[in-house]
Structure formats: structure tokens, C-alpha cells
Write a protein that holds these residues in place. Structure first.
Motif, mmCIF file in Angstrom:
data_model
loop_
_atom_site.group_PDB
_atom_site.id
_atom_site.type_symbol
_atom_site.label_atom_id
_atom_site.label_comp_id
_atom_site.label_asym_id
_atom_site.label_seq_id
_atom_site.Cartn_x
_atom_site.Cartn_y
_atom_site.Cartn_z
ATOM 1 N N THR A 3 14.893 -50.522 56.429
ATOM 2 C CA THR A 3 15.340 -51.012 57.735
ATOM 3 C C THR A 3 16.109 -49.911 58.443
ATOM 4 O OG1 THR A 3 15.449 -53.328 57.026
ATOM 5 C CG2 THR A 3 16.770 -52.703 58.947
ATOM 6 N N ILE A 4 15.694 -49.571 59.645
ATOM 7 C CA ILE A 4 16.357 -48.550 60.458
ATOM 8 C C ILE A 4 17.261 -49.252 61.459
ATOM 9 C CG2 ILE A 4 16.002 -46.701 62.141
ATOM 10 C CD1 ILE A 4 13.329 -46.103 60.780
ATOM 11 N N LYS A 5 18.549 -48.936 61.415
ATOM 12 C CA LYS A 5 19.533 -49.537 62.322
ATOM 13 C C LYS A 5 19.582 -48.733 63.616
ATOM 14 C CE LYS A 5 23.458 -50.839 60.623
ATOM 15 N NZ LYS A 5 24.771 -50.797 59.915
ATOM 16 N N VAL A 6 19.284 -49.403 64.723
ATOM 17 C CA VAL A 6 19.224 -48.742 66.031
ATOM 18 C C VAL A 6 20.381 -49.215 66.903
ATOM 19 C CG1 VAL A 6 17.847 -48.334 68.107
ATOM 20 C CG2 VAL A 6 16.709 -48.622 65.879
ATOM 21 N N GLY A 7 21.177 -48.275 67.387
ATOM 22 C CA GLY A 7 22.224 -48.576 68.356
ATOM 23 C C GLY A 7 21.722 -48.194 69.741
ATOM 24 N N ALA A 8 21.263 -49.178 70.505
ATOM 25 C CA ALA A 8 20.696 -48.928 71.832
ATOM 26 C C ALA A 8 21.802 -48.975 72.879
ATOM 27 C CB ALA A 8 19.623 -49.960 72.150
ATOM 28 N N LEU A 9 21.843 -47.965 73.727
ATOM 29 C CA LEU A 9 22.880 -47.880 74.759
ATOM 30 C C LEU A 9 22.526 -48.788 75.932
ATOM 31 C CD1 LEU A 9 25.406 -46.609 76.053
ATOM 32 C CD2 LEU A 9 23.957 -44.703 76.795
ATOM 33 N N ALA A 10 23.474 -49.588 76.359
ATOM 34 C CA ALA A 10 23.266 -50.521 77.473
ATOM 35 C C ALA A 10 23.370 -49.799 78.811
ATOM 36 C CB ALA A 10 24.276 -51.665 77.400
ATOM 37 N N ASP A 11 22.475 -48.843 78.989
ATOM 38 C CA ASP A 11 22.304 -48.177 80.280
ATOM 39 C C ASP A 11 20.811 -48.153 80.565
ATOM 40 O OD1 ASP A 11 23.123 -46.366 82.567
ATOM 41 O OD2 ASP A 11 21.657 -45.125 81.515
ATOM 42 N N GLY A 13 18.492 -46.359 82.015
ATOM 43 C CA GLY A 13 17.647 -45.215 81.727
ATOM 44 C C GLY A 13 17.498 -44.934 80.251
ATOM 45 N N ASP A 14 18.527 -45.172 79.473
ATOM 46 C CA ASP A 14 18.469 -44.940 78.030
ATOM 47 C C ASP A 14 17.911 -46.139 77.281
ATOM 48 O OD1 ASP A 14 19.818 -42.302 78.006
ATOM 49 O OD2 ASP A 14 21.508 -43.450 78.756
ATOM 50 N N LEU A 15 17.975 -47.305 77.914
ATOM 51 C CA LEU A 15 17.566 -48.541 77.257
ATOM 52 C C LEU A 15 16.069 -48.794 77.358
ATOM 53 C CD1 LEU A 15 18.558 -51.151 75.828
ATOM 54 C CD2 LEU A 15 18.961 -52.130 78.101
ATOM 55 N N TYR A 16 15.466 -48.428 78.482
ATOM 56 C CA TYR A 16 14.080 -48.847 78.729
ATOM 57 C C TYR A 16 13.084 -48.432 77.633
ATOM 58 C CZ TYR A 16 12.023 -44.358 80.234
ATOM 59 O OH TYR A 16 11.519 -43.083 80.253
ATOM 60 N N PRO A 17 13.214 -47.239 76.986
ATOM 61 C CA PRO A 17 12.216 -46.894 75.969
ATOM 62 C C PRO A 17 12.246 -47.812 74.747
ATOM 63 C CG PRO A 17 13.387 -44.928 76.709
ATOM 64 C CD PRO A 17 14.143 -46.118 77.206
ATOM 65 N N PHE A 18 13.403 -48.454 74.511
ATOM 66 C CA PHE A 18 13.543 -49.308 73.330
ATOM 67 C C PHE A 18 13.076 -50.749 73.568
ATOM 68 C CE2 PHE A 18 16.797 -46.016 72.501
ATOM 69 C CZ PHE A 18 16.437 -45.645 71.216
ATOM 70 N N ILE A 19 12.983 -51.158 74.837
ATOM 71 C CA ILE A 19 12.737 -52.574 75.125
ATOM 72 C C ILE A 19 11.417 -53.082 74.553
ATOM 73 C CG2 ILE A 19 12.335 -54.230 77.003
ATOM 74 C CD1 ILE A 19 14.606 -52.878 78.519
ATOM 75 N N PRO A 20 10.297 -52.349 74.655
ATOM 76 C CA PRO A 20 9.062 -52.860 74.030
ATOM 77 C C PRO A 20 9.208 -53.091 72.525
ATOM 78 C CG PRO A 20 8.532 -51.140 75.597
ATOM 79 C CD PRO A 20 10.030 -51.137 75.466
ATOM 80 N N LEU A 21 10.002 -52.268 71.851
ATOM 81 C CA LEU A 21 10.267 -52.478 70.428
ATOM 82 C C LEU A 21 11.153 -53.697 70.217
ATOM 83 C CD1 LEU A 21 10.856 -48.794 69.272
ATOM 84 C CD2 LEU A 21 9.067 -50.316 68.415
ATOM 85 N N MET A 22 12.159 -53.847 71.055
ATOM 86 C CA MET A 22 13.069 -54.982 70.941
ATOM 87 C C MET A 22 12.354 -56.300 71.210
ATOM 88 S SD MET A 22 16.314 -53.219 72.919
ATOM 89 C CE MET A 22 17.549 -54.453 72.621
ATOM 90 N N GLU A 23 11.370 -56.250 72.116
ATOM 91 C CA GLU A 23 10.651 -57.463 72.521
ATOM 92 C C GLU A 23 9.388 -57.701 71.711
ATOM 93 O OE1 GLU A 23 11.509 -59.695 75.019
ATOM 94 O OE2 GLU A 23 13.447 -58.679 75.144
ATOM 95 N N GLY A 24 9.073 -56.802 70.773
ATOM 96 C CA GLY A 24 7.889 -56.976 69.939
ATOM 97 C C GLY A 24 6.582 -56.580 70.599
ATOM 98 N N LYS A 25 6.643 -55.923 71.743
ATOM 99 C CA LYS A 25 5.430 -55.452 72.409
ATOM 100 C C LYS A 25 4.819 -54.265 71.661
ATOM 101 C CE LYS A 25 5.857 -58.388 75.791
ATOM 102 N NZ LYS A 25 4.879 -59.486 75.955
ATOM 103 N N VAL A 26 5.672 -53.465 71.047
ATOM 104 C CA VAL A 26 5.238 -52.386 70.161
ATOM 105 C C VAL A 26 5.875 -52.664 68.810
ATOM 106 C CG1 VAL A 26 5.334 -49.908 69.685
ATOM 107 C CG2 VAL A 26 4.999 -50.716 72.034
ATOM 108 N N LYS A 27 5.068 -52.663 67.746
ATOM 109 C CA LYS A 27 5.580 -53.033 66.428
ATOM 110 C C LYS A 27 5.619 -51.823 65.498
ATOM 111 C CE LYS A 27 3.824 -57.748 66.851
ATOM 112 N NZ LYS A 27 5.133 -58.332 67.120
ATOM 113 N N PRO A 28 6.710 -51.660 64.755
ATOM 114 C CA PRO A 28 6.787 -50.568 63.778
ATOM 115 C C PRO A 28 5.836 -50.822 62.612
ATOM 116 C CG PRO A 28 8.688 -52.007 63.561
ATOM 117 C CD PRO A 28 7.927 -52.496 64.754
ATOM 118 N N ASP A 29 5.353 -49.761 62.018
ATOM 119 C CA ASP A 29 4.441 -49.874 60.885
ATOM 120 C C ASP A 29 5.050 -49.171 59.678
ATOM 121 O OD1 ASP A 29 2.278 -50.139 59.201
ATOM 122 O OD2 ASP A 29 1.112 -48.518 60.127
#
Length: 288
Positions: A3-11, A13-29
């Protein structure tokens, strides 16, 4: 499974790349992700320094202190290449540039790139005022501090206008930086990943992050409302979608600077900071 712990910054411009992962649109393998949304960049800097997250978005100025423990992801270094995101120095008073060394300076935190650039390019200030949150920074301008280094200037200027704060640009970090750096990209923030995970897994996460970033950039109408919701929850502030959209568009440019230019900007930044005894020496810029 790791399990990789991700600290996403609530800004935005920095947040948008993580959102598909957070929302399950892109899934880790082959690994799991655990997300925590962090409200301020100084909070991020402190968490990374204590190695309490595996992946996060610290200030570029933080890297010398964590270089032994984290890789820099080469596809995730925010670099300014023009004045659009150039960190203007704002004031509500008629302060001239040569008066800055006596001014009360507001910054996000002591380890931020904004403060590091100010020390590098201006040198001195009258008093340092640390205000971690963007909206609180604006309210402090003219009351607790004379000048403010605006990291998120699109949101900043819009919000100030709504609050009736008439702020004027004095100069910008970019205008001063380009003169001493031979036009190199100006590093701002970066995504880093814990070396303890191993290089193979780090590279696998990098590929997954890239898929998520590209998904977000090609589905902005889907991503922006989710960005606004997460930001509102983390910041406790009412943000308008149009401003978030403009912020993301500006930051997309920052996060897609060619890697050779990114490296040149980082090398210049750390060399100048070391020469001025502002940051420790960087032994190697360890980019994956």
C-alpha cells in the motif's frame, strides 16, 4: 500487496493529476493506494520530512532535506516558464521594489519555494509572517504583513477582488529569476516518491500517475467539479469552478515542461541556493 500512502495537496493545480486515481477512473495494478488530502504546502513539507507519506507534493526547496529518501518524479515537477505563474509580490500599499528588504513579508511557510526564492532574489525582509492558508494570507495583507508572495495568483487575485482588497504587484519571482538563471524554468513544487518502495515500484507508480494526469487533462469537465468539492472540504472555503479551471489550465503548462528543461531549472535553482547558503548542497538530483 504493498500500500502506497499518498499525501495529496489541496491545491487545484497539484490535486488534479491525482483525482482520477482517487475516484477510481484509473486503477493501480499490483499495489494499493491510500489517500490523505493535506490542506497546505507547509503541512506537506513537514509530513515528507518526517517520512509519514510515500508520495506527496512538497516544495522544490524541500528536496535538499529529503534527497536521501525520495526520488523526484520527472513527469511531475511544476516549473514556471513565463510570468503567468511567476509568483508576484503583492501589496496593498505603494511599496517600491527597493523597499522590500524592510517590509513585513507573508509566506506559506519556512520551507516553501516562494520563501526560498525571496531570500535568493530579494535577500532581506523586515519581519517574517507565516500564514499557511491562502485565504488567511490575503486577510493578513496590510494588517499583519506588508507584502505577500502570491503562489496561486489566479485564485489569489480573484479572491482578493471579491473581498474588496486592492492588491498591486511590485515585482515577481519570475521577473527576477529569469535575469539570474539565463531563462531557465523556475522550479516550484514536485511529486516525490519514497525510495524504500524500491525503484521498480516507484517507476510503476510513475506510469500510473502519468495515466491519471493524462486522463484528468483530457476530461477536465468531469474532473473540475470533483476538484472543487475536495478543495472546499479541505480548505473550508467556497471556491468557484471557473477560477479552479483557470488555475488548472495554468498548472497544466507547469507540469508538462520537457524533462531536459526541468532538469536545467532544478540544477540552476539548487546551485544558486547553495552558493547563497540558503539550502544545503544537493549531491544528486535523483529523477526517475
Amino acid at each position: 500487496m504493498v500500500t502506497i500512502k499518498v499525501g495529496a495537496l489541496a491545491d487545484s493545480g497539484d490535486l488534479y493529476p491525482f483525482i482520477p486515481l482517487m475516484e477510481g477512473k484509473v486503477k493501480p495494478d499490483g499495489f494499493n493506494l491510500e489517500f490523505e488530502v493535506i490542506p497546505t504546502v507547509q503541512d506537506i513539507n513537514e509530513l515528507v520530512l518526517k517520512r509519514e507519506v510515500d508520495v506527496s507534493v512538497p516544495s522544490a526547496a524541500m528536496y535538499p532535506y529529503i534527497q536521501d529518501y525520495f526520488y523526484i518524479m520527472g513527469n511531475a515537477v511544476a516549473s514556471a516558464i513565463d510570468g503567468i505563474t511567476g509568483m508576484p509580490v503583492l501589496s496593498t500599499s505603494d511599496i517600491k521594489q527597493d523597499e522590500l528588504p524592510k517590509a513585513r513579508l507573508i509566506v506559506h511557510g519556512p520551507n516553501t519555494t516562494a520563501f526560498t526564492l525571496y531570500k535568493m532574489l530579494v535577500g532581506r525582509y523586515g519581519k517574517l509572517v507565516i500564514v499557511r492558508r491562502v485565504l488567511d494570507e490575503m486577510k493578513a495583507l496590510g494588517k499583519d504583513g506588508d507584502v505577500l508572495v502570491a503562489v496561486h495568483e489566479i485564485k489569489m487575485m480573484y479572491a482578493m477582488k471579491k473581498l474588496g482588497i486592492n492588491a498591486k504587484p511590485i515585482t515577481s519571482m519570475w521577473d527576477m529569476w529569469k535575469n539570474i538563471s539565463n531563462g531557465s524554468p523556475m522550479p516550484m513544487g514536485m511529486v516525490v516518491i519514497n525510495k524504500d518502495l524500491g525503484k521498480e515500484l516507484a517507476l510503476k507508480f510513475k506510469e500510473t500517475y502519468e495515466k491519471s494526469k493524462k486522463y484528468a487533462e483530457s476530461h477536465l469537465e468531469e474532473i473540475i467539479p470533483k476538484d472543487v468539492r475536495i478543495m472546499r472540504e479541505a480548505q473550508g472555503a467556497d471556491l468557484e469552478e471557473e477560477i479552479v479551471k483557470k488555475t488548472i489550465w495554468a498548472d497544466i503548462q507547469e507540469y508538462n515542461v520537457p524533462i531536459d528543461q526541468v532538469k536545467r531549472g532544478l540544477e540552476t535553482f539548487y546551485k544558486l541556493a547553495e552558493e547563497k547558503s540558503i539550502l544545503p548542497k544537493v549531491k544528486e538530483i535523483d529523477i526517475i
